[in-house]
Enzyme design. Structure first.
Site, PDB file in Angstrom:
ATOM      1  N   ARG A   1     -31.292  31.021  10.069  1.00 33.74           N
ATOM      2  CA  ARG A   1     -32.435  31.225   9.168  1.00 33.74           C
ATOM      3  C   ARG A   1     -33.312  32.362   9.695  1.00 33.74           C
ATOM      4  O   ARG A   1     -33.448  32.531  10.924  1.00 33.74           O
ATOM      5  CB  ARG A   1     -33.243  29.924   9.137  1.00 33.74           C
TER       6      ARG A   1
ATOM      7  N   THR B   1     -29.433  33.050  -3.745  1.00 29.64           N
ATOM      8  CA  THR B   1     -28.715  32.255  -2.746  1.00 29.64           C
ATOM      9  C   THR B   1     -27.264  32.053  -3.178  1.00 29.64           C
ATOM     10  O   THR B   1     -26.893  32.324  -4.310  1.00 29.64           O
ATOM     11  CB  THR B   1     -29.452  30.913  -2.492  1.00 29.64           C
TER      12      THR B   1
ATOM     13  N   ASP C   1     -40.815  31.684   1.359  1.00 36.82           N
ATOM     14  CA  ASP C   1     -40.481  30.262   1.511  1.00 36.82           C
ATOM     15  C   ASP C   1     -41.500  29.553   2.398  1.00 36.82           C
ATOM     16  O   ASP C   1     -41.495  28.333   2.502  1.00 36.82           O
ATOM     17  CB  ASP C   1     -39.064  30.079   2.080  1.00 36.82           C
TER      18      ASP C   1
ATOM     19  N   SER D   1     -36.650  25.616   4.132  1.00 35.72           N
ATOM     20  CA  SER D   1     -35.615  25.947   3.146  1.00 35.72           C
ATOM     21  C   SER D   1     -35.232  24.718   2.335  1.00 35.72           C
ATOM     22  O   SER D   1     -35.488  23.585   2.760  1.00 35.72           O
ATOM     23  CB  SER D   1     -34.391  26.473   3.897  1.00 35.72           C
TER      24      SER D   1
ATOM     25  N   GLY E   1     -32.669  27.780  -5.364  1.00 40.70           N
ATOM     26  CA  GLY E   1     -34.061  27.599  -4.954  1.00 40.70           C
ATOM     27  C   GLY E   1     -34.415  26.141  -4.758  1.00 40.70           C
ATOM     28  O   GLY E   1     -33.664  25.377  -4.142  1.00 40.70           O
TER      29      GLY E   1
HETATM   30  N1  GLY Z   1     -34.633  30.817  -0.120  1.00 41.06           N
HETATM   31  C1  GLY Z   1     -34.250  29.572  -0.685  1.00 41.06           C
HETATM   32  C2  GLY Z   1     -34.218  28.476   0.348  1.00 41.06           C
HETATM   33  O1  GLY Z   1     -33.935  28.713   1.512  1.00 41.06           O
HETATM   34  O2  GLY Z   1     -34.513  27.377   0.017  1.00 41.06           O
END
Ligand code: GLY
Length: 553
Positions: A90, A363, A405, A434, A455
């Site tokens: 991440r 994503t 986020d 996330s 998302g």
């Molecule tokens: N950017 C979407 C997530 O990590 O939830």
């Protein structure tokens, strides 16, 4: 005593003998990525090498969804010793990031700053993840696993409707940055379907990684170019930020549901905890034979409660203490269940919490099984479609906008309408919370690997797929299933048109739900299934995506 031991041994060996080795299967959002993974398996790589090849190829051909300027969670299961681990690649907040960095002089969140250009960008983790996986879990050198991606960047891939739609949508941002314009608006216009998108700079960056490992990205010439481009365009990255980036191994969240063990995403994903809470709440009811409207009502109420907890408690485990045991405990779920009225929706405002909310087609997710039974569920992201819109000159690297986020201000919705509080406020080096929820389910007889982009809706899509699996259905059904979603705030039940007919909408409204049915769909799920007893392996790609490919070989 001797007889008992012998009997046990015989039973154990007959169990082993009863397990049929799987064929390899890969399901991803783009056919070139699925083919890249199979190419690496054919070269002697395992599922983990294939995962690098799929991730890297998606980073070239599906940039609206993920990339080497972004991050990922790879959930791995190693067959030889049964190890389950989540590789956390991440993004992290740069050292100069601070809590109020997106607030304007009136204390309001400046959405442009939080979403577009390099200031919106966390330090990427994908390349560090590649090196870590290759070194600790793979069988082939990283340079081999990167070859299909390098080829795709050098030779180009054909533009397809989904990426063209994202380019058109983000055109105004892309036009701000010459390197972004050169790739996405060649000749000043978005590419047409079938036009080749060639990325020579990105190919060179990938070659530097193939040659030097992660140092080819986080140090040296590429790093200098990334930092310079960031600085010139209002970003705050430093060379130290890149050099200091650390990939983390996380112990996955595990939970039980209807006799099977789920292994799923750990923080800094909220996904695994929310999935555990939702399934624990639902475990008291027989959903399979339940009236359809009643099932949607109860599932939505469980979703509402889990998302409330997400907004209050969850963040980066290296920065915040989280009551994970409580949130995933069946007793806690019992309490939440007790607050659910069988035929009345509970307005979210009546749940103690913080004060709105979704969409999301960014994503990407892929699922892999190899012939040894190694498994990978991986969800990768650059955050919103085409991310910050900023490509750093001379590198081909599209910068993520993952900083959104974080909770830029308590109770203020981000791009997905998600709210957060202290646990997810911005701090230097911290990972933003996330929703990515790569998940593996182990049963006595079968195994399921699943995940999706989308998302804030990722978690609820995975829950619906899991419930469908527990109903006895196979990947084709999980990935195509009509979807509905509740995320606490706004106090609204969202649904794809096919999920709820008119009578169901009326019945849910009569229970007090505010229902919003969309004519558009969401998600792009990819799953694989292995029946250990029969050896059956199935893979499926979401029909909502147009370029996905699921292949069993
Ligand atoms: N950017 C979407 C997530 O990590 O939830």
């Amino acid at each position: 005593m001797k007889t008992t031991a012998l009997t046990l041994l015989l039973v154990f060996s007959s169990c082993i003998a009863a397990q049929q080795p799987p064929k390899a299967a890969i399901a991803s959002a783009h056919y070139l990525a699925t083919e890249a993974g199979h190419e690496i398996l054919a070269k002697g790589g395992n599922a983990f090498d294939a995962a690098i090849a799929v991730s890297a190829t998606l980073a070239v051909v599906e940039q609206q969804s993920s990339g080497i300027g972004g991050g990922a969670f790879w959930l791995l299961h190693r067959a030889k010793d049964g190890k389950n681990v989540m590789i956390d690649g991440r993004e992290t907040a740069p050292a100069a990031a601070h809590r109020d960095m997106y607030l304007d002089e009136n204390g309001e969140v400046d959405r442009d700053k939080a979403l577009y250009g390099p200031l919106a960008t966390g330090i990427p983790g994908e390349i560090a993840g590649f090196e870590h996986i290759a070194k600790h879990y793979g069988r082939l050198p990283l340079s081999d696993s990167l070859q299909p991606a390098i080829r795709a960047a050098e030779q180009g891939f054909k533009a397809y409707p989904r990426i063209i739609r994202h380019i058109k949508h983000k055109r105004k941002v892309i036009e701000r940055y010459p390197a972004s314009k050169a790739i996405y608006l060649p000749g000043g216009e978005p590419p047409k379907e079938g036009d080749l998108i060639v990325q020579k700079d990105l190919a060179e960056t990938l070659k530097a990684v193939a040659k030097h490992g992660k140092k080819g990205f986080y140090e040296g010439e590429v790093a200098k170019k990334l930092v310079k481009a960031s600085e010139l365009n209002g970003g705050i990255w430093t060379l130290d930020d890149l050099k200091n980036y650390q990939v983390k191994e996380r112990q996955p969240i595990t939970t039980q549901y209807r006799g099977r063990t789920l292994v799923t995403a750990a923080p800094p994903s909220s996904g695994g905890i929310a999935i555990a809470t939702i399934l624990n709440i639902l475990s008291a009811w027989d959903l399979t034979d339940m009236d359809k409207t009643q099932r949607v009502h109860l599932v939505a109420e469980a979703m509402r409660r889990a998302y409330r907890d997400r907004s209050i408690y969850l963040g980066d485990p290296d920065f915040v203490d989280m009551p994970i045991q409580m949130l995933t405990h069946p007793y806690y779920a019992e309490g939440l269940r007790a607050s659910i009225h069988p035929d009345k929706a509970m307005p979210s405002e009546l749940l103690p919490g913080i004060g709105e909310t979704p969409k999301g087609e960014d994503t990407t997710h892929f699922s892999i099984i190899d012939t040894e039974g190694n498994l990978v569920a991986a969800t990768l992201t650059v955050n919103t479609g085409l991310a910050s819109g900023f490509i750093a000159e001379g590198t081909g690297v599209l910068f993520n906008n993952e900083m959104d986020d974080f909770s830029a201000k308590p109770g203020e919705p981000n791009a997905f309408g998600l709210i957060g509080d202290k646990a997810n406020e911005i701090a230097p080096g911290k990972r933003p919370l996330s929703s990515m929820s790569p998940t593996i389910v182990f049963g006595d007889e079968d195994v399921a690997v699943v995940g999706t982009p989308g998302g804030s809706r990722i978690i609820t899509m995975v829950v619906l797929a899991l419930l469908d699996f527990f109903d006895g259905n196979k990947p084709e059904s999980w990935v195509s299933l009509p979807r509905y979603h509740h995320q606490y705030l706004p106090n609204r039940l969202y649904a794809e048109q096919a999920a709820l007919d008119e009578d169901m909408v009326k019945a849910l409204e009569a229970r007090g739900h505010e229902v919003k049915v969309y004519d558009r769909t969401w998600g792009n799920m990819h799953g694989v299934y292995w029946n250990k007893k029969t050896g059956e392996v199935l893979a499926a790609s979401d029909p909502r995506g147009t370029t996905g490919k699921a292949e069993v070989k």
